[in-house]
Scaffold this motif. Structure first.
Motif, PDB file in Angstrom:
ATOM      1  N   ASP A 105       0.861  -1.174   0.000  1.00 22.87           N
ATOM      2  CA  ASP A 105       0.000   0.000   0.000  1.00 22.87           C
ATOM      3  C   ASP A 105       0.901   1.229   0.000  1.00 22.87           C
ATOM      4  O   ASP A 105       1.730   1.384   0.899  1.00 22.87           O
ATOM      5  N   PRO A 106       0.773   2.120  -0.995  1.00 23.26           N
ATOM      6  CA  PRO A 106       1.684   3.259  -1.073  1.00 23.26           C
ATOM      7  C   PRO A 106       1.486   4.298   0.031  1.00 23.26           C
ATOM      8  O   PRO A 106       2.405   5.065   0.317  1.00 23.26           O
ATOM      9  N   ASP A 107       0.314   4.332   0.673  1.00 26.43           N
ATOM     10  CA  ASP A 107       0.025   5.349   1.678  1.00 26.43           C
ATOM     11  C   ASP A 107      -0.082   4.803   3.096  1.00 26.43           C
ATOM     12  O   ASP A 107      -0.252   5.568   4.038  1.00 26.43           O
ATOM     13  N   VAL A 108      -0.026   3.480   3.235  1.00 28.15           N
ATOM     14  CA  VAL A 108      -0.113   2.859   4.560  1.00 28.15           C
ATOM     15  C   VAL A 108       1.040   1.874   4.690  1.00 28.15           C
ATOM     16  O   VAL A 108       1.009   0.782   4.134  1.00 28.15           O
ATOM     17  N   GLU A 109       2.060   2.303   5.418  1.00 24.84           N
ATOM     18  CA  GLU A 109       3.222   1.439   5.637  1.00 24.84           C
ATOM     19  C   GLU A 109       2.797   0.256   6.492  1.00 24.84           C
ATOM     20  O   GLU A 109       2.011   0.390   7.430  1.00 24.84           O
ATOM     21  N   GLY A 110       3.311  -0.936   6.158  1.00 26.03           N
ATOM     22  CA  GLY A 110       3.031  -2.122   6.960  1.00 26.03           C
ATOM     23  C   GLY A 110       1.895  -2.979   6.435  1.00 26.03           C
ATOM     24  O   GLY A 110       1.506  -3.937   7.093  1.00 26.03           O
ATOM     25  N   VAL A 111       1.354  -2.662   5.243  1.00 28.95           N
ATOM     26  CA  VAL A 111       0.288  -3.470   4.651  1.00 28.95           C
ATOM     27  C   VAL A 111       0.732  -3.918   3.260  1.00 28.95           C
ATOM     28  O   VAL A 111       1.201  -3.115   2.450  1.00 28.95           O
ATOM     29  N   ALA A 112       0.606  -5.219   3.008  1.00 27.97           N
ATOM     30  CA  ALA A 112       0.892  -5.784   1.688  1.00 27.97           C
ATOM     31  C   ALA A 112      -0.347  -6.512   1.198  1.00 27.97           C
ATOM     32  O   ALA A 112      -1.086  -7.103   1.994  1.00 27.97           O
ATOM     33  N   CYS A 113      -0.578  -6.457  -0.097  1.00 31.56           N
ATOM     34  CA  CYS A 113      -1.705  -7.153  -0.717  1.00 31.56           C
ATOM     35  C   CYS A 113      -1.186  -8.073  -1.813  1.00 31.56           C
ATOM     36  O   CYS A 113      -0.203  -7.755  -2.495  1.00 31.56           O
ATOM     37  N   HIS A 114      -1.853  -9.188  -1.973  1.00 28.87           N
ATOM     38  CA  HIS A 114      -1.570 -10.118  -3.065  1.00 28.87           C
ATOM     39  C   HIS A 114      -2.860 -10.311  -3.840  1.00 28.87           C
ATOM     40  O   HIS A 114      -3.926 -10.464  -3.238  1.00 28.87           O
ATOM     41  N   PHE A 115      -2.751 -10.282  -5.162  1.00 29.07           N
ATOM     42  CA  PHE A 115      -3.924 -10.532  -5.990  1.00 29.07           C
ATOM     43  C   PHE A 115      -3.571 -11.534  -7.078  1.00 29.07           C
ATOM     44  O   PHE A 115      -2.419 -11.638  -7.499  1.00 29.07           O
ATOM     45  N   THR A 116      -4.575 -12.303  -7.478  1.00 33.00           N
ATOM     46  CA  THR A 116      -4.421 -13.295  -8.532  1.00 33.00           C
ATOM     47  C   THR A 116      -5.317 -12.904  -9.686  1.00 33.00           C
ATOM     48  O   THR A 116      -6.500 -12.616  -9.483  1.00 33.00           O
ATOM     49  N   VAL A 117      -4.727 -12.875 -10.884  1.00 38.43           N
ATOM     50  CA  VAL A 117      -5.473 -12.513 -12.092  1.00 38.43           C
ATOM     51  C   VAL A 117      -5.251 -13.569 -13.155  1.00 38.43           C
ATOM     52  O   VAL A 117      -4.162 -14.130 -13.271  1.00 38.43           O
ATOM     53  N   PRO A 118      -6.286 -13.859 -13.959  1.00 37.58           N
ATOM     54  CA  PRO A 118      -6.082 -14.738 -15.104  1.00 37.58           C
ATOM     55  C   PRO A 118      -5.396 -13.960 -16.228  1.00 37.58           C
ATOM     56  O   PRO A 118      -5.635 -12.771 -16.398  1.00 37.58           O
ATOM     57  N   GLU A 119      -4.501 -14.634 -16.940  1.00 40.41           N
ATOM     58  CA  GLU A 119      -3.824 -14.032 -18.082  1.00 40.41           C
ATOM     59  C   GLU A 119      -4.059 -14.917 -19.295  1.00 40.41           C
ATOM     60  O   GLU A 119      -3.747 -16.110 -19.265  1.00 40.41           O
TER      61      GLU A 119
END
Length: 171
Positions: free
Chosen positions: A53-67
């Motif tokens: 998260d660019p504005d909240v230090e200490g948070v990471a997100c993972h996302f899965t997308v079809p390609e």
């Protein structure tokens, strides 16, 4: 006809004027897994990416997308489907860098040659002191109701008391 052209140009201008923080980071590719084998062209795959998260230090997100694979996928002209999953977690002490609006853009990615984009946005459930992340895709004419939500409780880290996300939400 002229009105449609003007409308299209206005939409392109708005898409190009997205917040710099949401476009600045490239997601980290974690891995890809083939789902449909294609002969002589790239396979269809599921790709897992990570972002901070660019504005909240200490948070990471993972996302899965079809390609998409095949010829269209090989040349980058395939329109990707709207199926996206999302998981966000606290990975360190949470520190808010600045105030934000409910539904603030965290990350944006184009999902087709024109007009379709995937967006990760953030909000705050002030009553529970929980950050709420939503991923969805939209398209100029018809959006998709497909979405995924993830919650990150703002918890103490290494003995530091947690900040209140509600103190950083603008009205």
């Amino acid at each position: 006809m002229l009105r449609r052209i003007c409308f299209g140009l206005a939409v392109i201008g708005l898409a190009l004027a997205a917040p710099a923080a949401a476009q600045a980071q490239e997601p980290d590719l974690i891995f890809r897994k083939s789902t449909v084998w294609k002969f002589l062209t790239p396979d269809d795959k599921l790709a897992v990416y990570g972002i901070d998260d660019p504005d909240v230090e200490g948070v990471a997100c993972h996302f899965t997308v079809p390609e998409k694979g095949g010829l269209k996928g090989m040349f980058g002209v395939a329109e990707e489907v709207s199926d996206v999953s999302l998981a966000c977690r606290q990975v360190g002490p949470i520190k808010f860098k600045e105030k934000f609006e409910q539904g603030a853009l965290v990350y944006r990615q184009s999902r087709s040659l024109f007009f379709k984009k995937m967006q990760v946005v953030r909000g705050c459930d002030a009553k529970r002191n929980v950050l709420v992340y939503l991923v969805y895709t939209d398209k100029l004419i018809e959006g998709s109701p497909k979405n995924s939500t993830s919650s990150v409780p703002v918890m103490p880290w290494a003995g530091e008391p947690p900040q209140k996300c509600g103190d950083f939400v603008t009205d």
